[in-house]
Design a protein around this motif. Sequence first.
Motif, PDB file in Angstrom:
ATOM      1  N   ALA A 214       0.817  -1.212   0.000  1.00 24.08           N
ATOM      2  CA  ALA A 214       0.000   0.000   0.000  1.00 24.08           C
ATOM      3  C   ALA A 214       0.849   1.260   0.000  1.00 24.08           C
ATOM      4  CB  ALA A 214      -0.925   0.018   1.220  1.00 24.08           C
ATOM      5  N   ASP A 215       2.169   1.123   0.100  1.00 20.20           N
ATOM      6  CA  ASP A 215       3.033   2.300   0.210  1.00 20.20           C
ATOM      7  C   ASP A 215       4.336   2.073  -0.548  1.00 20.20           C
ATOM      8  OD1 ASP A 215       4.425   0.514   1.847  1.00 20.20           O
ATOM      9  OD2 ASP A 215       3.561   1.346   3.670  1.00 20.20           O
ATOM     10  N   GLU A 216       5.027   3.171  -0.784  1.00 20.70           N
ATOM     11  CA  GLU A 216       6.275   3.113  -1.545  1.00 20.70           C
ATOM     12  C   GLU A 216       7.428   2.528  -0.746  1.00 20.70           C
ATOM     13  OE1 GLU A 216       5.864   7.150  -4.101  1.00 20.70           O
ATOM     14  OE2 GLU A 216       5.162   7.106  -2.028  1.00 20.70           O
ATOM     15  N   ILE A 217       7.357   2.594   0.566  1.00 20.28           N
ATOM     16  CA  ILE A 217       8.440   2.018   1.363  1.00 20.28           C
ATOM     17  C   ILE A 217       8.234   0.524   1.597  1.00 20.28           C
ATOM     18  CG2 ILE A 217       8.898   4.239   2.475  1.00 20.28           C
ATOM     19  CD1 ILE A 217       7.537   3.181   4.988  1.00 20.28           C
ATOM     20  N   ASN A 218       7.151  -0.033   1.051  1.00 19.02           N
ATOM     21  CA  ASN A 218       6.859  -1.474   1.105  1.00 19.02           C
ATOM     22  C   ASN A 218       6.811  -1.994   2.537  1.00 19.02           C
ATOM     23  OD1 ASN A 218       8.400  -2.786  -1.972  1.00 19.02           O
ATOM     24  ND2 ASN A 218       6.809  -1.284  -1.625  1.00 19.02           N
ATOM     25  N   ARG A 219       6.039  -1.301   3.370  1.00 19.17           N
ATOM     26  CA  ARG A 219       5.894  -1.726   4.759  1.00 19.17           C
ATOM     27  C   ARG A 219       4.505  -2.276   5.045  1.00 19.17           C
ATOM     28  NH1 ARG A 219       7.821   2.313   9.389  1.00 19.17           N
ATOM     29  NH2 ARG A 219       9.806   1.782   8.397  1.00 19.17           N
ATOM     30  N   GLU A 220       3.470  -1.623   4.540  1.00 22.09           N
ATOM     31  CA  GLU A 220       2.103  -2.035   4.816  1.00 22.09           C
ATOM     32  C   GLU A 220       1.487  -2.672   3.564  1.00 22.09           C
ATOM     33  OE1 GLU A 220       1.050  -2.021   7.797  1.00 22.09           O
ATOM     34  OE2 GLU A 220       2.765  -0.884   8.576  1.00 22.09           O
ATOM     35  N   VAL A 221       0.608  -3.651   3.770  1.00 22.78           N
ATOM     36  CA  VAL A 221       0.087  -4.476   2.678  1.00 22.78           C
ATOM     37  C   VAL A 221      -1.360  -4.110   2.359  1.00 22.78           C
ATOM     38  CG1 VAL A 221      -0.541  -6.847   2.036  1.00 22.78           C
ATOM     39  CG2 VAL A 221       1.652  -6.384   3.141  1.00 22.78           C
ATOM     40  N   TRP A 222      -1.654  -4.067   1.079  1.00 25.09           N
ATOM     41  CA  TRP A 222      -3.024  -3.979   0.562  1.00 25.09           C
ATOM     42  C   TRP A 222      -3.488  -5.413   0.316  1.00 25.09           C
ATOM     43  CZ3 TRP A 222      -4.390  -2.549  -5.150  1.00 25.09           C
ATOM     44  CH2 TRP A 222      -5.769  -2.377  -5.283  1.00 25.09           C
ATOM     45  N   PRO A 223      -4.385  -5.950   1.128  1.00 22.17           N
ATOM     46  CA  PRO A 223      -4.742  -7.373   1.024  1.00 22.17           C
ATOM     47  C   PRO A 223      -5.390  -7.709  -0.322  1.00 22.17           C
ATOM     48  CG  PRO A 223      -5.477  -6.452   3.115  1.00 22.17           C
ATOM     49  CD  PRO A 223      -5.073  -5.297   2.250  1.00 22.17           C
ATOM     50  N   GLY A 224      -5.202  -8.960  -0.742  1.00 21.15           N
ATOM     51  CA  GLY A 224      -5.865  -9.435  -1.945  1.00 21.15           C
ATOM     52  C   GLY A 224      -7.299  -9.831  -1.655  1.00 21.15           C
ATOM     53  N   ARG A 225      -8.031 -10.223  -2.700  1.00 23.26           N
ATOM     54  CA  ARG A 225      -9.404 -10.673  -2.511  1.00 23.26           C
ATOM     55  C   ARG A 225      -9.892 -11.435  -3.741  1.00 23.26           C
ATOM     56  NH1 ARG A 225     -10.679  -8.866  -6.737  1.00 23.26           N
ATOM     57  NH2 ARG A 225     -11.347  -6.798  -7.363  1.00 23.26           N
ATOM     58  N   THR A 226     -10.922 -12.253  -3.553  1.00 25.76           N
ATOM     59  CA  THR A 226     -11.618 -12.943  -4.632  1.00 25.76           C
ATOM     60  C   THR A 226     -13.103 -12.643  -4.507  1.00 25.76           C
ATOM     61  OG1 THR A 226      -9.997 -14.740  -4.631  1.00 25.76           O
ATOM     62  CG2 THR A 226     -12.100 -15.151  -5.726  1.00 25.76           C
ATOM     63  N   LEU A 227     -13.696 -12.157  -5.585  1.00 28.99           N
ATOM     64  CA  LEU A 227     -15.100 -11.769  -5.576  1.00 28.99           C
ATOM     65  C   LEU A 227     -15.891 -12.624  -6.556  1.00 28.99           C
ATOM     66  CD1 LEU A 227     -14.690  -7.876  -5.686  1.00 28.99           C
ATOM     67  CD2 LEU A 227     -14.903  -9.347  -3.673  1.00 28.99           C
ATOM     68  N   PHE A 228     -17.166 -12.832  -6.224  1.00 31.28           N
ATOM     69  CA  PHE A 228     -18.070 -13.588  -7.075  1.00 31.28           C
ATOM     70  C   PHE A 228     -19.289 -12.727  -7.379  1.00 31.28           C
ATOM     71  CE2 PHE A 228     -15.572 -16.602  -4.755  1.00 31.28           C
ATOM     72  CZ  PHE A 228     -15.297 -17.617  -5.667  1.00 31.28           C
TER      73      PHE A 228
END
Length: 761
Positions: free
Chosen positions: A676-690
């Motif tokens: 979620a950021d340029e310093i690669n510290r926090e993650v934007w979680p993945g997901r699967t949608l139907f």
Amino acid sequence: MQIRYSLPCAALASLVAASSWAQTATDGATLNTITVTGSAIDDRFSSTATDPVSSTAFSGEQVDDQHVKNLVEVLRSVSGITADLNGDGETIKIKLRGVENQRYMGEKPGVAIVVDGVPVFERTGKVNIDLDNIESVKVIKGGASYLYGDDALAGAVLVTTRRGAGYKGLKLEADRGSFGYARYLLRGGFASDDVSGHLQYSDREQDGFYHLSNTWARTWSGNLKYALDGRSDLSFGFEKSARFRDREGTVTGVTAARLDPAGVLEGRGYTRMFDVDLTRYNLTYSNDIDERSNLLAVLYQYEDDTTFWSAPMRFDATGAATGDVSDYSTHNDYHQVQRGLKAEYRTRLDRLALMGGLELRRNHFDNYNTVLNSYRNAPRSPVVAAGTVLSDDVATETTKALYGELKYGLTDRTAATFNLRRDRIRADYDAQPVASNGQRLVDEGRSFDVNSFRAGLTHELGAAVSVYGAVSTGFRAPTAEQLYRGETTTSALVLSNPDLKPERALGFEVGMKSRVEVLGRPATLNASLFQVDRDDFILDSNGQYASTGIPVGGGSQFRNIGGARSRGLELEAQTTVRGGWSFAAAYTWLDARFTRYDNFYQSLGNPYGTFVAAPSAAQRADAAFWRNNYTVQAFDNTGNKVPRASPHVFNLRSWYVPAPGWTLAGEIDFRSKAYADEINREVWPGRTLFGVMAQFETKLAGLGGAKLRVFARVDNLFDKRYYLTARGTNDANYDGRYDAEDLSIVPDPGRIVRIGMSMQF
């Protein structure tokens, strides 16, 4: 610039295997008649047979049949494409192949949006597209400035609006859905031998899932087409839209996203109360001079008049902390007018086709910002009084461009394509004196001369298979705000930088297009490998507007800070929809990284307070200290992954026709996690949608054969909770540290149900 390219063995093997199989296809076919397919005005000349780059097209009927709420729901079936979607579900920002340098939500995304030949955009890079007025949509991937000029770093999206005799008669539509969603449409049209036209009104509104997120859009549109003679015609189109949207749906931190996703208790969002008036006119002339030649020209005007609130107050005029939903510091009044002319002449011989184009454009931007409510930047800092003029400036951008395309049939099976464009862009600026500035800034003007090109080759391996390859470029010129930010405003502590250079992108692509059979059904298969190298991309060197503590340049400013590289594999397969069962699938593998980004500075604490170079341990532990002070931490992001560029994206759509008039559809949409950021510290979680949809269509004998269509659609069928977007930059809550509680997050609203009907007379 040195270019290096490597891909995982599995990805390369997939393409080699496909090419080897392709060589066994039936021989004997030849390329279509050589014609120029490129156009910056109209997509009527499109043909994938000799097109050396990836492209995907949708008809307006396909868009209508999906009963989508926004363009994202259409485009997520295109490999390589992602989009930022506001909480309103209407305003979008389209991105391609990992070209994503948006620290905030206000930067342009590097994709040209062209509607009927008009390059349209909001200042923030977002775009409002009326889904009820689409004749076709085409996505062109890779650097596309060779046709579309500025901001086509990663590609272009071309929208053609409705026109012609196909819209005669009367049509009524009505939809209802979750969170107070309602849509109504009325269209009437006529057609004769020489003249055709239609007039349409649409109304969309919703209460919204998020606190203070109600929206509405009321749009008039139409087209009048007149056949001057058997070879030429004149078409006038217009669209006038009044729109309102409130809070965009952001909350601060993962705790708020989990406990209060609608943002009732906190998370006002950076902006609110958007009043938007959009007007577009275009007059298009087409003349098929003879069987081999055509002249096409468009004259246009696009106007955007927008007001909104921004910058939520931290402290009111007394110095007390405030989180009130109406406590915003800035009232923004923004007006832009884009006027232009494009003309293209094309002709062809037996093996040679040529197109020459001219573009003249003038963009005029008025920006007038004032203080909405009196506030302080820190509890003991001076009061900034309501009504204070923060900025009062006018920017003018003029573009003069020549472009062309040459296509030559080297053999009966091989075609070469060359494009070249020359842009001269001039930026002029006039800023009136404002408080703490005190002087008028009249810039003498900056001019940028930029050349763009494409060179490609297409070769038929057999009757149903062709391979292609291309190299192309894209660019983005600096904006007046980036060049002169320091002289234009009192509220953002950013230095000017009149020495900025245009961003540039160099893209490579090889691929295969084929027609095959899948389970006995005709299908198309596209596979491509790509690489996009970007250089001199522009970002604020700090991003948090700290006035001191930045060792490079003495403060925050927009700079050509570095480079990035996106490389990957795209696969698309689709069967024809003829009844029975059919499907469309798209997969993207993407690796997007910064190749140079060695000076990133993150502020901790209140960047409007006092700078402290090295806080003591006691100060770091004191929450009160950070409300009035800040420090700066340096990072080298070279080699880091580009944020919000998921390495794996997959979309599968399937249709089943169980009986005449009935259509059942399902969708699976997968996105893997990303930073979620340029310093690669926090993650934007993945997901699967139907998602699922059912539609029934029939003719009513009692109403003169009127066509009745009813549908029901459910998105996010299993009510998955995830983030539409997540971005992190600084210490957003002023507590002296950066973590997941500082992320700006737009939570998804969950399951959405819509039902509707239409009547066509």
